[in-house]
Design a protein around this motif. Structure first.
Motif, PDB file in Angstrom:
ATOM      1  N   UNK A 199      84.465 -15.046  94.642  1.00  0.00           N
ATOM      2  CA  UNK A 199      83.300 -15.690  93.475  1.00  0.00           C
ATOM      3  C   UNK A 199      83.865 -16.834  92.848  1.00  0.00           C
ATOM      4  N   UNK A 200      85.323 -16.361  91.941  1.00  0.00           N
ATOM      5  CA  UNK A 200      85.425 -17.336  91.492  1.00  0.00           C
ATOM      6  C   UNK A 200      86.019 -18.532  91.789  1.00  0.00           C
ATOM      7  N   UNK A 201      86.173 -18.542  92.431  1.00  0.00           N
ATOM      8  CA  UNK A 201      87.030 -20.142  93.827  1.00  0.00           C
ATOM      9  C   UNK A 201      85.840 -20.200  93.746  1.00  0.00           C
ATOM     10  N   UNK A 202      84.368 -19.396  93.752  1.00  0.00           N
ATOM     11  CA  UNK A 202      82.957 -20.538  94.198  1.00  0.00           C
ATOM     12  C   UNK A 202      82.198 -21.231  93.298  1.00  0.00           C
ATOM     13  N   UNK A 203      83.538 -20.213  92.248  1.00  0.00           N
ATOM     14  CA  UNK A 203      82.371 -21.280  90.999  1.00  0.00           C
ATOM     15  C   UNK A 203      81.338 -20.594  90.706  1.00  0.00           C
ATOM     16  N   UNK A 204      81.149 -19.548  90.568  1.00  0.00           N
ATOM     17  CA  UNK A 204      80.311 -18.312  90.605  1.00  0.00           C
ATOM     18  C   UNK A 204      79.297 -17.629  89.066  1.00  0.00           C
ATOM     19  N   UNK A 205      78.810 -18.188  88.634  1.00  0.00           N
ATOM     20  CA  UNK A 205      78.533 -17.880  87.103  1.00  0.00           C
ATOM     21  C   UNK A 205      78.915 -15.969  87.180  1.00  0.00           C
ATOM     22  N   UNK A 206      79.357 -15.441  86.297  1.00  0.00           N
ATOM     23  CA  UNK A 206      79.125 -13.771  86.161  1.00  0.00           C
ATOM     24  C   UNK A 206      80.274 -14.061  84.676  1.00  0.00           C
ATOM     25  N   UNK A 207      79.804 -12.302  84.142  1.00  0.00           N
ATOM     26  CA  UNK A 207      80.766 -11.646  83.056  1.00  0.00           C
ATOM     27  C   UNK A 207      81.532 -11.003  83.382  1.00  0.00           C
ATOM     28  N   UNK A 208      82.711 -11.662  83.448  1.00  0.00           N
ATOM     29  CA  UNK A 208      83.964 -10.401  83.738  1.00  0.00           C
ATOM     30  C   UNK A 208      84.166  -9.424  82.686  1.00  0.00           C
ATOM     31  N   UNK A 209      84.354  -8.325  83.184  1.00  0.00           N
ATOM     32  CA  UNK A 209      84.737  -7.216  81.315  1.00  0.00           C
ATOM     33  C   UNK A 209      85.443  -6.605  81.748  1.00  0.00           C
ATOM     34  N   UNK A 210      86.519  -6.750  80.722  1.00  0.00           N
ATOM     35  CA  UNK A 210      86.927  -5.371  80.743  1.00  0.00           C
ATOM     36  C   UNK A 210      87.144  -4.100  79.992  1.00  0.00           C
ATOM     37  N   UNK A 211      86.909  -2.848  80.725  1.00  0.00           N
ATOM     38  CA  UNK A 211      86.215  -1.734  79.503  1.00  0.00           C
ATOM     39  C   UNK A 211      87.793  -1.044  79.186  1.00  0.00           C
ATOM     40  N   UNK A 212      88.698  -1.572  79.475  1.00  0.00           N
ATOM     41  CA  UNK A 212      90.039  -0.688  78.754  1.00  0.00           C
ATOM     42  C   UNK A 212      90.353  -0.381  77.674  1.00  0.00           C
ATOM     43  N   UNK A 213      90.758   0.535  77.334  1.00  0.00           N
ATOM     44  CA  UNK A 213      90.794   0.776  76.049  1.00  0.00           C
ATOM     45  C   UNK A 213      91.396  -0.893  75.120  1.00  0.00           C
ATOM     46  N   UNK A 214      91.481  -1.267  73.795  1.00  0.00           N
ATOM     47  CA  UNK A 214      92.259  -2.067  73.024  1.00  0.00           C
ATOM     48  C   UNK A 214      93.837  -2.805  73.797  1.00  0.00           C
ATOM     49  N   UNK A 215      94.838  -1.417  73.138  1.00  0.00           N
ATOM     50  CA  UNK A 215      95.762  -1.661  73.499  1.00  0.00           C
ATOM     51  C   UNK A 215      95.939  -1.944  75.578  1.00  0.00           C
ATOM     52  N   UNK A 216      95.597  -1.797  76.353  1.00  0.00           N
ATOM     53  CA  UNK A 216      95.721  -1.731  77.333  1.00  0.00           C
ATOM     54  C   UNK A 216      95.138  -3.267  77.631  1.00  0.00           C
ATOM     55  N   UNK A 217      94.271  -4.303  76.783  1.00  0.00           N
ATOM     56  CA  UNK A 217      93.835  -4.986  77.132  1.00  0.00           C
ATOM     57  C   UNK A 217      94.588  -6.600  76.258  1.00  0.00           C
ATOM     58  N   UNK A 218      94.975  -5.585  75.106  1.00  0.00           N
ATOM     59  CA  UNK A 218      95.973  -6.795  74.596  1.00  0.00           C
ATOM     60  C   UNK A 218      97.307  -7.006  75.182  1.00  0.00           C
ATOM     61  N   UNK A 219      97.872  -5.713  75.972  1.00  0.00           N
ATOM     62  CA  UNK A 219      98.890  -5.524  76.747  1.00  0.00           C
ATOM     63  C   UNK A 219      99.285  -6.984  78.425  1.00  0.00           C
ATOM     64  N   UNK A 220      97.278  -6.894  78.562  1.00  0.00           N
ATOM     65  CA  UNK A 220      97.559  -7.990  79.710  1.00  0.00           C
ATOM     66  C   UNK A 220      96.592  -7.057  80.500  1.00  0.00           C
ATOM     67  N   UNK A 221      95.768  -8.637  81.288  1.00  0.00           N
ATOM     68  CA  UNK A 221      94.248  -8.538  81.671  1.00  0.00           C
ATOM     69  C   UNK A 221      94.079  -9.651  82.332  1.00  0.00           C
ATOM     70  N   UNK A 222      93.088  -9.394  83.344  1.00  0.00           N
ATOM     71  CA  UNK A 222      92.628 -10.135  84.512  1.00  0.00           C
ATOM     72  C   UNK A 222      92.203 -11.739  83.880  1.00  0.00           C
ATOM     73  N   UNK A 223      92.583 -12.747  84.103  1.00  0.00           N
ATOM     74  CA  UNK A 223      92.777 -14.029  83.313  1.00  0.00           C
ATOM     75  C   UNK A 223      90.654 -14.119  83.198  1.00  0.00           C
ATOM     76  N   UNK A 224      90.433 -14.743  81.865  1.00  0.00           N
ATOM     77  CA  UNK A 224      89.293 -15.300  81.985  1.00  0.00           C
ATOM     78  C   UNK A 224      87.801 -14.034  81.761  1.00  0.00           C
ATOM     79  N   UNK A 225      88.732 -12.684  81.905  1.00  0.00           N
ATOM     80  CA  UNK A 225      87.806 -11.735  81.381  1.00  0.00           C
ATOM     81  C   UNK A 225      87.327 -11.444  80.033  1.00  0.00           C
ATOM     82  N   UNK A 226      86.423 -10.730  79.537  1.00  0.00           N
ATOM     83  CA  UNK A 226      86.496 -10.580  78.905  1.00  0.00           C
ATOM     84  C   UNK A 226      86.525  -8.999  78.070  1.00  0.00           C
ATOM     85  N   UNK A 227      86.660  -8.624  76.312  1.00  0.00           N
ATOM     86  CA  UNK A 227      87.298  -7.353  76.532  1.00  0.00           C
ATOM     87  C   UNK A 227      85.865  -6.346  75.954  1.00  0.00           C
ATOM     88  N   UNK A 228      85.349  -5.727  76.264  1.00  0.00           N
ATOM     89  CA  UNK A 228      84.213  -4.525  75.577  1.00  0.00           C
ATOM     90  C   UNK A 228      84.664  -2.882  75.770  1.00  0.00           C
TER      91      UNK A 228
END
Length: 126
Positions: free
Chosen positions: A29-58
């Protein structure tokens, strides 16, 4: 990580109501340029460690409270992920109960993303 039986039962029940996709599906989907919201639902410290490129955190603990501010369009395409694909199923189920109609959980979570060589960002400065 070994999960407790009650948690696994809850996840299995939610899985019957939630759509799931693979890391390969998301990368396509990313390679095709599809528009979608990519959301990381992990804890704050997990997201801060690293996350999928382009993901937003909630984080799962606040997603129900804050999702309508971040993504007010209930028909928007949303892909959720967590550490291994369990919490994101529960979060997707909750969002569907709130009226979101196009929510998918990425099976395997960030663990599968890393294993597949998916691009990461964040983490400690180099």
């Amino acid at each position: 990580m070994k999960h407790n039986p009650g948690f696994l039962k809850l996840v299995d029940q939610a899985r019957t109501r939630v759509k799931e996709c693979t890391v390969a599906d998301v990368r396509s989907r990313q390679a095709r340029g599809e528009q979608f919201h990519f959301v990381d639902v992990r804890e704050d410290h997990e997201f801060a460690k690293d996350h999928a490129k382009g993901a937003r955190h909630l984080g799962k603990g606040i997603i129900e409270r804050d999702i309508e501010t971040l993504i007010p369009d209930k028909q928007a395409s949303i892909v959720l992920y967590c550490g291994g694909g369990f919490r994101s199923v529960l979060a997707a189920d909750a969002l569907q109960q709130m009226g979101y109609t196009n929510v998918i959980s990425m099976d395997g979570g960030i663990k599968a993303w890393r294993e597949a060589g998916g691009p990461l960002e964040g983490g400690p400065p180099a």
